[in-house]
Design an enzyme around this catalytic site. Sequence first.
Site, short mmCIF file in Angstrom:
data_model
loop_
_atom_site.label_atom_id
_atom_site.label_comp_id
_atom_site.label_asym_id
_atom_site.label_seq_id
_atom_site.Cartn_x
_atom_site.Cartn_y
_atom_site.Cartn_z
N CYS A 177 31.03 40.08 34.24
CA CYS A 177 31.29 41.47 33.86
C CYS A 177 29.97 42.24 33.78
O CYS A 177 29.28 42.37 34.79
CB CYS A 177 32.11 41.53 32.58
SG CYS A 177 32.83 43.15 32.28
N GLU B 198 37.19 33.67 31.94
CA GLU B 198 37.62 33.03 30.69
C GLU B 198 38.95 33.57 30.18
O GLU B 198 39.55 33.01 29.26
CB GLU B 198 36.52 33.18 29.63
CG GLU B 198 36.37 34.56 28.99
CD GLU B 198 35.57 35.57 29.83
OE1 GLU B 198 35.39 35.36 31.04
OE2 GLU B 198 35.15 36.59 29.23
N HIS C 247 37.09 38.65 34.26
CA HIS C 247 36.80 37.71 33.18
C HIS C 247 37.46 36.36 33.48
O HIS C 247 38.63 36.18 33.18
CB HIS C 247 37.30 38.27 31.85
CG HIS C 247 36.45 39.39 31.36
ND1 HIS C 247 35.33 39.21 30.59
CD2 HIS C 247 36.53 40.72 31.59
CE1 HIS C 247 34.75 40.37 30.34
NE2 HIS C 247 35.47 41.31 30.95
#
Lengths: 197, 250
Positions: free
Chosen positions: A76, A180, A178
């Site tokens: 990001c 994650e 993202h």
Amino acid sequence: MTGIINYEAGNIFSLTAALDRLDIPYGMINKTSEVERYDRIIIPGVGHAGAAMQKLRDSGLAGAVGEIKKPILGICVGMQLLTAYSEEGNASLLDIVPLKTYHFEGRIAEKVPHTGWNKVYPENNNPLFENLKKDTYFYFVHSYFIEYNATFTAAFAQYGLKFSAAIQDKNFFGVQFHPEKSGAAGEQLLLNFSNLR
Amino acid sequence: MLAKRIIPCLDVKDGRTVKGVNFVNLRDAGDPVELAWQYSREGADELVFLDITATHERRKTTVDLVKSVARQVNIPFTIGGGINELADADVLLHSGADKISINSAAVRNPQLIDQMANAFGIQFVVVAVDTRRVNGKNYVHLNGGRLKTDVETEDWIKEAESRGAGEILLTSMDHDGTKNGFDCVLLDKVNRGLSIPLIASGGAGNISHFVDVFQQGHADAALAASVFHYGEILIPDLKAELRKNGIEVR
């Protein structure tokens, strides 16, 4: 072992939680001398690119990043820092990958921030996207984007315009989404990165 | 293209889910973390946890819950309820929450939106708005719809956006619990004036209501609770039907 650049730009709980779930060992990099302990490095980052760049400078790690020869992944805003410039705060960034980061607002008719799951199209069999299909959804949330570039774009996405969902220049990688938070696809990408040498 | 999002909402009280659930293979239906994990596996795009007692009884949302969810669930989630000041949000951010949702506190103190957007970025700030129709006009309601304000819903949403809301979660209290469908007329009207994502809530009863909320209400995401918890709608079936109707979903 994966080292996470620790420069206090936002929350890294989700990132470390994802690495824990995947049994990917990691440690924190607080100063330049700690970089060499790790086989690969992640630069996290949320929030304001200009402010994040300032924090990276304050941490004393800004100069070291460009010297790293191991695989390095910006996530990001951590990816945007690798570029030359961001319209966010009119900020000069690390200039490791010669691209620019622009504001969506005023350039597209769609809503900003670009929030949600969007399809990502890898280019040139980029190793970050191994074992992922060509139009896999990843989770995005951002108002600024890195321009598309035939040389450095590792994967693109479409949101009013075509932009870099991922970039690569030599050992420097970055993803705008993202991993994650991107379900199984994101976990596969983190595993792919952890297998890079 | 950006996919339309399906968001199950879990009401939580004292760290346990409140409404009954009807999942097979669930060891503990009251465990919000296990439920969240199950939803993520079924294809939910995001999750919202709402501490339903929070505003009314001034309870702080449980940080432990947020940490457990962030540890075990690999999709984004929002936590709402009892977030009254910057410090509340800060703790939740560092416990792994992707977004917080503020409702009554923002209406009482609109500057809270500016403060949170400046401190954490607009992507972290969801402004939840409970609306009810009174004499032909839509008014913002507080405390789970129990308390009417004099603020008109569309005015408040515009103000919230200009102050730095990253998303609007709009619940029609008239439709909530009816299972007669979302308030597509209001959603469409609100959406036209909005340049941030709109999450629709209140009224989901069957799969066609979700088709309507995207095709007629033009919402970016749809949130529901009981239809998912009781297994009346399975997310894979819902997404298949949306896809069949030409609606992009993950």
